[in-house]
Design an enzyme around this catalytic site. Structure first.
Site, PDB file in Angstrom:
ATOM      1  CG  ASP A 234      -1.896   1.300   1.293  1.00  0.00           C
ATOM      2  OD1 ASP A 234      -2.550   1.221   0.541  1.00  0.00           O
ATOM      3  OD2 ASP A 234      -1.717   2.320   2.317  1.00  0.00           O
ATOM      4  CG  HIS A 235       2.975   2.485   3.256  1.00  0.00           C
ATOM      5  ND1 HIS A 235       3.452   2.848   4.517  1.00  0.00           N
ATOM      6  CD2 HIS A 235       1.622   2.582   3.584  1.00  0.00           C
ATOM      7  CE1 HIS A 235       2.252   3.034   5.443  1.00  0.00           C
ATOM      8  NE2 HIS A 235       1.547   2.615   5.085  1.00  0.00           N
ATOM      9  CB  THR A 308       4.952   6.157  -9.014  1.00  0.00           C
ATOM     10  OG1 THR A 308       5.319   4.991  -8.142  1.00  0.00           O
ATOM     11  CG2 THR A 308       5.993   7.187  -9.240  1.00  0.00           C
ATOM     12  CG  ASP A 312       7.057   2.638  -8.592  1.00  0.00           C
ATOM     13  OD1 ASP A 312       6.997   2.260  -7.490  1.00  0.00           O
ATOM     14  OD2 ASP A 312       7.160   3.368  -9.311  1.00  0.00           O
ATOM     15  CB  SER A 314       7.771   4.364  -5.363  1.00  0.00           C
ATOM     16  OG  SER A 314       6.775   4.025  -4.881  1.00  0.00           O
ATOM     17  CG  HIS A 476      -6.796  -0.967   8.882  1.00  0.00           C
ATOM     18  ND1 HIS A 476      -7.451   0.234   8.835  1.00  0.00           N
ATOM     19  CD2 HIS A 476      -5.863  -0.597   8.609  1.00  0.00           C
ATOM     20  CE1 HIS A 476      -6.762   1.079   8.098  1.00  0.00           C
ATOM     21  NE2 HIS A 476      -5.703   0.646   8.059  1.00  0.00           N
TER      22      HIS A 476
END
Length: 718
Positions: A234-235, A308, A312, A314, A476
């Site tokens: 998710d991050h 982005t 990838d 990131s 969660h």
């Protein structure tokens, strides 16, 4: 007729005009350009003042050691660098429009859209004077690009900004706001939604999510690593920054200490008979997400994705060029990422510390004096389990760069960095799509939404959908209330083998001083995740005690999720069921059939009145799980659809011909997260088969010696 407004007020009264049927005319009048520009100048002063007050307030709090958890959270979700520039422009625009509307309101007592009084030229004037227009400057893409840009620009050559950082989310369905423009449902007391009262988010959480922790069901077929990969992933693809201010733009009200509702403050009100918060005049602080500059309709509020959208890595490398450079070791030509120069983890690298002037991680253990870590995503120090994943992939990058240097001594630092980065990005894609997503969706939904990869399609929109940011919070429901640490025999280790989650947030010192990442990774591999059941949705550790240890009031994560969906103008449960081609229940009985649970259907209808109004997160996590999946029908559709777009709309997808050679693709197909753990830690026994399913030691574990290593021979240049 021209309506001339002055900033101090109206120069002349205006007769109220009505059409023959009493409806509001489409056009109220025309405002002088000078008034539009005056409102913009006033907006800039208000926004700049609020930003400055916020900076000075948090600086004082950090220096005095009195920072609250919301201030700590702010450090991890505040807009920085290019994101801050984009957000400030959007704030200028929205505050200017609000000022214009406030000045027009006395002339027209009925609700109206401020755009009804502005010409297209004036809307463009606002876009230019705010700075929003400059975010759409034409991007020139290089003719031959072997590697992704850090920002995601030029992935799609026809539309170079698609999937790039600091752009608005895409909306799969039109926004639904109370005023049709920007105010969330629940903002104005007495305003109904589809004919029914909007329930307090905290009230829904109390009635439906709450359950005693001792009833928690462990998931026999998912490891806690399954939850952790979801957060790490998710991050990689979404970050919705919160406002750069905690003060009202118009009154200077402090959102953290006041329960008054003024933009950007949207506090959660407390229902009667709350099990924990006895003072009904109290509230849970909440700040509206930063707005985005939007190209088509500049008035309907949308939110910004600071990252982005592509899968990838990131989170390892950053989504903006200045940060990407800061993360590298540019003192040599080895292509390495920078590592910590003060501490090691049993001889292995830790991430460098961030150079924050006032560091919030220092406050979690004042005597330890351990700062936050610097990573590609600013939330890497949020919890030690997440820090461990970031650290693992920094080590893997440096391991790969070092091996590639041995294979290709002539490669310079840039080439080594880019090739190692490209491999790490492919690893994150493979682990996500081969190992993780099938266990989220289940085999039937996987086949439906993520069929076998065919090829890159430049007509596929890879942007993150606004609804996905809420839907993916299904994770969660998997969270255990503790961080677990195990020794090399997979037994609890150290003085604190089981730490309550509320004691680990922002605690970078626990990684540096309490045994490093190995015990944490073992805990993630050999501990079951929590199982989402319809009467056991989210543990109280994050529903009642989130940050309570240093805060006047603990936060309620499920309630925050629901408030966030309203903040973002997301349509309700049935609109998304319709979007996915699923039946839309209208009665208690029909909802009970969909949920296979009449009691839960009754509870939801008692809160919302109609399935149309059920908040997307609440409705999504209430559905029965797909066979061998961990989400229901609706979330399987939304998550599956998003990840197909992220795959098929990514020109640098690892299987797209031309990205890697055939031999390189064959080599990459053998990689696994357990092997990456073996290669970069002191752990010698790891999960076998799928790391996200195996969770019992020693039954599900094997020696590292049995796992194939990545063969880099096909990366050797001849």
């Amino acid at each position: 007729m021209k309506l001339l407004l002055a900033l101090a007020g109206l120069l002349a009264p205006l007769a109220m005009l009505q059409t023959s049927n009493g409806a509001t005319p489409a056009l109220l009048g025309e405002v002088e350009n000078s008034v539009v520009l005056s409102c913009m100048e006033e907006a800039k002063q208000l926004v700049d003042r609020a930003y400055k007050e916020r900076r000075e307030s948090i600086k004082r709090s950090l220096q005095s050691g009195s920072a609250s958890p919301t201030e700590l959270l702010f450090y991890f979700k505040q807009p920085v660098a290019g994101t801050r520039t984009a957000v400030r422009a959007a704030d200028y625009l929205h505050v200017a429009l609000d000022l214009l509307k406030r000045k027009l309101q006395p002339l027209w007592p009925r609700p109206f859209n401020v755009t009804d009084v502005l010409t297209p030229a004036q809307l463009n004037l606002l876009s230019v004077s705010s700075g929003c227009a400059y975010q759409d400057v034409r991007v020139t893409c290089p003719p031959n690009d072997k590697y992704r840009t850090i920002t995601g620009h030029c992935n799609n050559r026809r539309s170079p900004t698609l999937g790039a950082s600091n752009r608005a989310f895409v909306r799969w369905l039109p926004a639904e706001y109370e005023d049709g423009v920007s105010m969330p449902f629940g903002w104005t007391p007495g305003v109904n939604r589809n004919g029914f009262k909007v329930p307090l988010a905290r009230q829904v959480s109390n009635a439906i999510v709450r359950f005693p922790n001792d009833q928690l069901t462990k998931d026999q077929e998912r490891a806690l690593m399954f939850m952790q990969w979801g957060q790490f992933l998710d991050h990689d693809i979404t970050l919705t920054p919160e406002p750069a201010t905690r003060f009202s733009f118009f009154t200077g009200l402090n959102c953290e200490t006041s329960c008054l509702q003024q933009p950007p403050c949207f506090p959660l009100k407390i229902p009667p008979n709350d099990p924990r918060i006895k003072n009904q005049k109290d509230c849970i602080p909440f700040f509206r997400s930063c707005p985005a500059c939007t190209r088509n309709n500049i008035t309907i509020r949308n939110q910004i994705n600071a990252l982005t959208s592509f899968v990838d890595a990131s989170g390892v490398y950053g989504s903006e060029d200045p940060l990407a450079r800061k993360l590298r070791n540019l003192t040599n030509q080895l292509g390495l990422l920078a590592i910590n120069t003060r501490f090691q983890d049993n001889g292995r690298a830790l991430m460098p510390f961030d150079s924050l002037h006032d560091d919030p991680c220092l406050l979690t253990n004042r005597s330890a004096r351990i700062p936050c870590f610097l990573a590609g995503d600013m939330r890497s120090s949020e919890m030690p389990e997440l820090t461990s994943m970031h650290t693992l992939f920094v080590r893997e990058h440096n391991r790969l760069a070092t091996q590639l240097k041995r294979l290709n001594p002539r490669w310079n630092g840039e080439k080594l960095y880019q090739e190692a980065r490209k491999i790490v990005g492919a690893m994150v894609q493979i682990i996500t799509y081969r190992d993780y997503l099938p266990l989220v969706l289940g085999p039937a939904a996987m086949k439906k939404y993520l069929p076998q990869y065919r090829s890159y399609n430049d007509s596929v929109d890879p942007r993150i959908a606004n609804v996905f940011t809420n839907a993916f919070r299904y994770g969660h429901t998997l969270i255990q209330p503790f961080m677990f640490r195990l020794n090399n025999q997979y037994r609890p280790t150290g003085p604190n083998p089981r730490v309550p989650l509320s004691k680990v947030f922002f605690a970078s010192w626990r990684v540096v001083l309490e045994g490093g990442i190995d015990p944490i990774l073992r805990g993630l591999m050999a501990t079951p995740a929590k199982l989402n059941r319809q009467n056991q949705i989210v543990v109280d550790e994050i529903r009642e005690r989130l940050f309570e240890q240093v805060m006047r009031i603990g936060l309620d994560l499920p309630a925050l999720n629901m408030q966030r969906s309203r903040d973002h103008g997301l349509p309700g449960y049935n609109a998304w069921r319709r979007f996915c081609g699923l039946p839309q229940p209208s009665t208690v009985g029909e909802l009970g059939t969909v949920l296979k649970n009449l009691e839960l259907a009754r509870k939801l209808m008692a809160q919302y009145g109609t399935p149309n109004n059920i908040d997307i997160w609440m409705g999504g996590v209430s559905e029965p799980l797909e066979p061998n999946g961990r989400v229901g029908q609706l979330l399987a559709c939304l998550i599956g659809t998003q990840f197909r777009k992220l795959r098929d709309g990514d020109r640098f997808w690892w299987e797209n011909p031309g990205v890697f050679s055939k031999q390189q693709r064959q080599a990459l197909a053998s990689i696994s997260l357990p092997r990456i753990i073996c290669d970069n830690t002191g752990i010698t026994t790891v999960s076998k088969n799928n790391i996200f399913m195996s969770n019992t030691y020693p039954r599900d574990f094997v020696s590292c010696n049995t796992l194939p290593k990545l063969n880099l021979t096909s990366w050797k240049e001849t």
